[in-house]
Motif scaffolding. Structure first.
Motif, PDB file in Angstrom:
ATOM      1  N   PHE A 133      50.405  23.757  30.248  1.00  0.00           N
ATOM      2  CA  PHE A 133      50.311  22.692  31.245  1.00  0.00           C
ATOM      3  C   PHE A 133      51.168  21.485  30.863  1.00  0.00           C
ATOM      4  O   PHE A 133      51.605  20.730  31.722  1.00  0.00           O
ATOM      5  CB  PHE A 133      48.852  22.245  31.402  1.00  0.00           C
ATOM      6  CG  PHE A 133      48.085  23.047  32.413  1.00  0.00           C
ATOM      7  CD1 PHE A 133      48.210  22.776  33.772  1.00  0.00           C
ATOM      8  CD2 PHE A 133      47.238  24.066  32.031  1.00  0.00           C
ATOM      9  CE1 PHE A 133      47.506  23.504  34.716  1.00  0.00           C
ATOM     10  CE2 PHE A 133      46.526  24.799  32.963  1.00  0.00           C
ATOM     11  CZ  PHE A 133      46.663  24.524  34.310  1.00  0.00           C
ATOM     12  N   GLU A 174      46.614  28.032  30.356  1.00  0.00           N
ATOM     13  CA  GLU A 174      47.948  27.932  30.961  1.00  0.00           C
ATOM     14  C   GLU A 174      47.842  27.876  32.481  1.00  0.00           C
ATOM     15  O   GLU A 174      46.857  28.335  33.060  1.00  0.00           O
ATOM     16  CB  GLU A 174      48.825  29.095  30.529  1.00  0.00           C
ATOM     17  CG  GLU A 174      48.239  30.463  30.800  1.00  0.00           C
ATOM     18  CD  GLU A 174      49.213  31.562  30.398  1.00  0.00           C
ATOM     19  OE1 GLU A 174      49.483  32.456  31.224  1.00  0.00           O
ATOM     20  OE2 GLU A 174      49.712  31.502  29.247  1.00  0.00           O
ATOM     21  N   GLN A 210      50.213  27.188  40.356  1.00  0.00           N
ATOM     22  CA  GLN A 210      50.263  25.859  39.719  1.00  0.00           C
ATOM     23  C   GLN A 210      51.643  25.614  39.104  1.00  0.00           C
ATOM     24  O   GLN A 210      52.192  24.521  39.230  1.00  0.00           O
ATOM     25  CB  GLN A 210      49.160  25.745  38.662  1.00  0.00           C
ATOM     26  CG  GLN A 210      47.767  25.725  39.289  1.00  0.00           C
ATOM     27  CD  GLN A 210      46.653  26.085  38.328  1.00  0.00           C
ATOM     28  OE1 GLN A 210      46.873  26.318  37.145  1.00  0.00           O
ATOM     29  NE2 GLN A 210      45.440  26.157  38.851  1.00  0.00           N
ATOM     30  N   GLN A 258      46.381  32.570  48.279  1.00  0.00           N
ATOM     31  CA  GLN A 258      44.989  32.811  48.665  1.00  0.00           C
ATOM     32  C   GLN A 258      44.045  32.039  47.752  1.00  0.00           C
ATOM     33  O   GLN A 258      44.424  31.637  46.661  1.00  0.00           O
ATOM     34  CB  GLN A 258      44.638  34.278  48.477  1.00  0.00           C
ATOM     35  CG  GLN A 258      45.497  35.230  49.240  1.00  0.00           C
ATOM     36  CD  GLN A 258      45.146  36.668  48.882  1.00  0.00           C
ATOM     37  OE1 GLN A 258      44.122  36.941  48.285  1.00  0.00           O
ATOM     38  NE2 GLN A 258      46.014  37.586  49.254  1.00  0.00           N
ATOM     39  N   THR A 259      42.799  31.950  48.191  1.00  0.00           N
ATOM     40  CA  THR A 259      41.744  31.462  47.307  1.00  0.00           C
ATOM     41  C   THR A 259      41.682  32.395  46.104  1.00  0.00           C
ATOM     42  O   THR A 259      41.846  33.602  46.243  1.00  0.00           O
ATOM     43  CB  THR A 259      40.394  31.489  48.052  1.00  0.00           C
ATOM     44  OG1 THR A 259      40.507  30.611  49.154  1.00  0.00           O
ATOM     45  CG2 THR A 259      39.258  31.047  47.171  1.00  0.00           C
ATOM     46  N   GLY A 260      41.468  31.819  44.933  1.00  0.00           N
ATOM     47  CA  GLY A 260      41.398  32.649  43.739  1.00  0.00           C
ATOM     48  C   GLY A 260      42.654  32.581  42.896  1.00  0.00           C
ATOM     49  O   GLY A 260      42.686  33.063  41.777  1.00  0.00           O
ATOM     50  N   THR A 261      43.697  31.963  43.445  1.00  0.00           N
ATOM     51  CA  THR A 261      44.960  31.873  42.712  1.00  0.00           C
ATOM     52  C   THR A 261      45.049  30.592  41.888  1.00  0.00           C
ATOM     53  O   THR A 261      46.003  30.401  41.144  1.00  0.00           O
ATOM     54  CB  THR A 261      46.144  31.889  43.697  1.00  0.00           C
ATOM     55  OG1 THR A 261      45.926  30.839  44.661  1.00  0.00           O
ATOM     56  CG2 THR A 261      46.261  33.210  44.421  1.00  0.00           C
ATOM     57  N   LYS A 321      44.952  27.620  43.549  1.00  0.00           N
ATOM     58  CA  LYS A 321      45.707  26.728  44.436  1.00  0.00           C
ATOM     59  C   LYS A 321      45.101  25.327  44.494  1.00  0.00           C
ATOM     60  O   LYS A 321      45.819  24.348  44.651  1.00  0.00           O
ATOM     61  CB  LYS A 321      45.832  27.330  45.834  1.00  0.00           C
ATOM     62  CG  LYS A 321      44.519  27.403  46.597  1.00  0.00           C
ATOM     63  CD  LYS A 321      44.720  28.017  47.963  1.00  0.00           C
ATOM     64  CE  LYS A 321      43.410  28.387  48.620  1.00  0.00           C
ATOM     65  NZ  LYS A 321      42.484  27.317  48.922  1.00  0.00           N
ATOM     66  N   THR A 322      43.779  25.226  44.371  1.00  0.00           N
ATOM     67  CA  THR A 322      43.155  23.904  44.502  1.00  0.00           C
ATOM     68  C   THR A 322      43.663  22.957  43.415  1.00  0.00           C
ATOM     69  O   THR A 322      44.061  21.828  43.710  1.00  0.00           O
ATOM     70  CB  THR A 322      41.614  24.025  44.443  1.00  0.00           C
ATOM     71  OG1 THR A 322      41.220  25.106  45.282  1.00  0.00           O
ATOM     72  CG2 THR A 322      40.955  22.752  44.921  1.00  0.00           C
ATOM     73  N   ALA A 323      43.663  23.430  42.179  1.00  0.00           N
ATOM     74  CA  ALA A 323      44.221  22.598  41.107  1.00  0.00           C
ATOM     75  C   ALA A 323      45.716  22.407  41.340  1.00  0.00           C
ATOM     76  O   ALA A 323      46.274  21.353  41.008  1.00  0.00           O
ATOM     77  CB  ALA A 323      43.973  23.248  39.747  1.00  0.00           C
ATOM     78  N   TYR A 372      39.003  17.275  38.184  1.00  0.00           N
ATOM     79  CA  TYR A 372      40.328  17.016  37.612  1.00  0.00           C
ATOM     80  C   TYR A 372      40.625  15.518  37.529  1.00  0.00           C
ATOM     81  O   TYR A 372      41.463  15.094  36.742  1.00  0.00           O
ATOM     82  CB  TYR A 372      41.417  17.731  38.429  1.00  0.00           C
ATOM     83  CG  TYR A 372      41.199  19.227  38.534  1.00  0.00           C
ATOM     84  CD1 TYR A 372      40.979  19.999  37.394  1.00  0.00           C
ATOM     85  CD2 TYR A 372      41.187  19.874  39.764  1.00  0.00           C
ATOM     86  CE1 TYR A 372      40.742  21.370  37.482  1.00  0.00           C
ATOM     87  CE2 TYR A 372      40.959  21.240  39.864  1.00  0.00           C
ATOM     88  CZ  TYR A 372      40.740  21.977  38.717  1.00  0.00           C
ATOM     89  OH  TYR A 372      40.504  23.328  38.817  1.00  0.00           O
TER      90      TYR A 372
HETATM   91  P1  AMP Z   1      41.166  28.418  43.691  1.00  0.00           P
HETATM   92  O1  AMP Z   1      42.222  29.417  44.052  1.00  0.00           O
HETATM   93  O2  AMP Z   1      41.663  27.049  43.708  1.00  0.00           O
HETATM   94  O3  AMP Z   1      39.919  28.620  44.504  1.00  0.00           O
HETATM   95  O4  AMP Z   1      40.753  28.675  42.151  1.00  0.00           O
HETATM   96  C1  AMP Z   1      40.168  29.854  41.728  1.00  0.00           C
HETATM   97  C2  AMP Z   1      39.466  29.707  40.393  1.00  0.00           C
HETATM   98  O5  AMP Z   1      40.408  29.670  39.338  1.00  0.00           O
HETATM   99  C3  AMP Z   1      38.626  28.458  40.264  1.00  0.00           C
HETATM  100  O6  AMP Z   1      37.367  28.848  39.829  1.00  0.00           O
HETATM  101  C4  AMP Z   1      39.300  27.643  39.193  1.00  0.00           C
HETATM  102  O7  AMP Z   1      38.359  26.968  38.404  1.00  0.00           O
HETATM  103  C5  AMP Z   1      40.038  28.680  38.385  1.00  0.00           C
HETATM  104  N1  AMP Z   1      41.297  28.181  37.804  1.00  0.00           N
HETATM  105  C6  AMP Z   1      42.157  27.301  38.371  1.00  0.00           C
HETATM  106  N2  AMP Z   1      43.216  27.102  37.564  1.00  0.00           N
HETATM  107  C7  AMP Z   1      43.035  27.870  36.471  1.00  0.00           C
HETATM  108  C8  AMP Z   1      43.801  28.090  35.259  1.00  0.00           C
HETATM  109  N3  AMP Z   1      44.967  27.485  35.064  1.00  0.00           N
HETATM  110  N4  AMP Z   1      43.295  28.931  34.339  1.00  0.00           N
HETATM  111  C9  AMP Z   1      42.108  29.558  34.571  1.00  0.00           C
HETATM  112  N5  AMP Z   1      41.333  29.393  35.668  1.00  0.00           N
HETATM  113  C10 AMP Z   1      41.799  28.560  36.610  1.00  0.00           C
END
Ligand code: AMP
Length: 460
Positions: A3, A23, A28, A46-49, A51-53, A98
């Motif tokens: 990061f 990482e 991201q 998609q959700t799970g990737t 993407k939110t962060a 975050y």
């Molecule tokens: P999202 O796609 O934003 O719904 O995120 C899916 C899941 O991945 C969430 O539970 C996050 O907490 C987790 N996550 C986000 N970024 C990372 C990362 N860099 N490493 C591991 N898990 C992550």
């Protein structure tokens, strides 16, 4: 790649480290530098990737390094729109997580809860607003919300917002924003409607794509179990019990079907809850919390209610009924195999659903393996019954959809789990915990819909 190389501030790196992320995920890696440059972005993710962060981290960085220009009341500087209340609550939680070392305030707004506390919170001033479109417009029309200082707009799960009929609401919201701003559009799929919206909204966007379009998450193993419609419930109980599945998300096509299945599972001794748009916000929140804590073993959900649920490392997703819209299959199985963990997606498919299965396989561009479970072989004499298909199921649910609770309306034809399902001896090997009543007193995580953080305690 770590990061540290993405250009994020020490406070954000600390928050990321607190989460235990070693990482950045592919989305991201691609999105953060682009957003930090101030560019518009069209992201296929998609959700799970993660993407939110991917959008929250650079958004927080921008706000913390570009102090607000306005004197007096804090204007909303970043607006994140989501299709559902659940997703709004989860994104807001991520903003909190975050941003915990930064002196920024955030708030989530959605319908189904009292508006007055939201008004009071808005009055105190909020930097980052996460909202579903309907309630946001209610505030705008009551003049309790000023969006004229928004610097960054995020449309999260834009495809789902359009599916739910939110386009007119989005247009109204866009009209309330200043012309000069950064726009980020996230979508799991690209329909022509999404393209049109992107063309209108985005200025010279950088386009990124993480999961291949319409491709199911690769860490998910997928299997189809052919079974008679009347024996699906029995097979599900058998699988949950005999394989000792502890956390299972099960999809039905209708709210009624979700309720009925959940009750039947309880009768089989498997703790279960249903989550759908007819449930009160409190009930939905409680069901999700109980499920996350392992007190409810099976969460039965409709597509819209489940959309965007952030449940980590979900090992099992079951399609009790295949979705009418093939893309929903991809969304459903996106609940499992998340962030590097392997998951299993099981589809119980009866003779009525063969056409739906073929449509899904066409979208996936591959055949799904069929595995017949001994003792559950389909009876070849049973004929297919028509499933009522709605070409635009969710758009039809517009009145409910305003608050992110729109549901599909059609009826299932018979579908599994009817009263006719008789357990075979020894087949209903459920070892579920008895029904848990303690959840009634559980604090409702999403019902407190505003949040504020203390001043930064982080290093500069
Ligand atoms: P999202 O796609 O934003 O719904 O995120 C899916 C899941 O991945 C969430 O539970 C996050 O907490 C987790 N996550 C986000 N970024 C990372 C990362 N860099 N490493 C591991 N898990 C992550």
């Amino acid at each position: 790649m770590s990061f540290d190389t993405l250009g994020l501030s020490a406070e954000l790196l600390r928050a990321v480290a607190d989460q235990g992320y070693s990482e950045p995920t592919p989305v991201q890696r691609q999105a953060i530098p682009v957003i930090l440059e101030g560019r518009d972005m069209l992201a296929g993710a998609q959700t799970g990737t993660g993407k939110t962060a991917g959008f929250t981290l650079p958004l927080l960085q921008h706000l913390s390094t570009h102090p607000q220009q306005h004197k007096g009341r804090r204007p909303v500087r970043a607006l994140i729109l989501t299709p559902t209340r659940e997703l709004a609550a989860q994104v807001a939680e991520s903003v909190d997580t975050y941003g915990k070392h930064l002196p920024l305030s955030s708030m989530v707004i959605f319908g189904g809860v009292k508006i007055n506390p939201q008004i009071q919170q808005l009055r105190r001033g909020v930097d980052i607003l996460v909202a579903t479109p309907g309630r946001l417009l209610d505030h705008a029309s009551q003049k309790t919300l000023d969006l004229s200082a928004v610097e960054i707009l995020v449309l999260d799960e834009a495809d789902r917002m359009l599916d739910m009929g939110f386009l007119p609401d989005i247009r109204r919201i866009l009209a309330l924003l200043p012309k000069q701003r950064q726009n980020l559009l996230f979508s799991a799929t690209y329909s022509s409607d999404i393209r049109r919206l992107a063309d209108k909204l985005l200025d010279a966007p950088v386009q990124i794509e993480v999961a291949r379009r319409n491709t199911a998450a690769e860490l998910v193993s997928q299997v189809v179990h052919p079974v008679d419609r009347e024996r699906k419930r029995e097979l599900l109980s058998f699988m949950v019990g005999s394989q000792n599945w502890r956390q299972v998300l099960v999809f039905t096509r209708t709210k009624h079907g979700a309720n009925r299945l959940s009750k039947q599972l309880e009768k089989d001794g498997i703790s279960s809850a249903a989550i759908h748009g007819n449930k009160s916000q409190g009930a939905r929140t409680r069901a999700l919390a109980d499920f996350k804590q392992g007190e409810v073993r099976v969460l039965v959900a409709t597509d819209i209610a489940a959309r965007g649920l952030d449940i980590d490392q979900l090992p099992h997703v079951v399609n009790y009924e295949l979705p009418n819209v093939p893309e929903d299959y991809v969304h459903r199985i996106g609940r499992t195999g998340r962030a590097g963990n392997e998951g299993q997606a099981v589809s119980l498919v009866c003779v009525d659903e063969h056409k739906l299965l073929i449509d899904i396989e066409r979208l996936l561009k591959r055949d799904l393996p069929r595995v017949v479970i001994p003792d559950y072989e389909p009876d070849p004499s049973i004929r297919a019954e028509p499933i009522q298909r709605r070409s635009n199921a969710r758009a039809g649910g517009k009145p409910n959809a305003r608050n992110g609770t729109g549901q599909q309306r059609g009826k299932r034809s018979g579908g599994g789990g009817s009263a006719a399902a008789k357990p075979r001896s020894g087949a209903s090997a459920s070892r579920g915990k008895p029904k848990n009543a303690a959840g009634a007193n559980r604090s409702q995580k999403f019902s407190g819909n505003s949040r504020r953080r203390p001043a930064s305690s982080g290093r500069a």
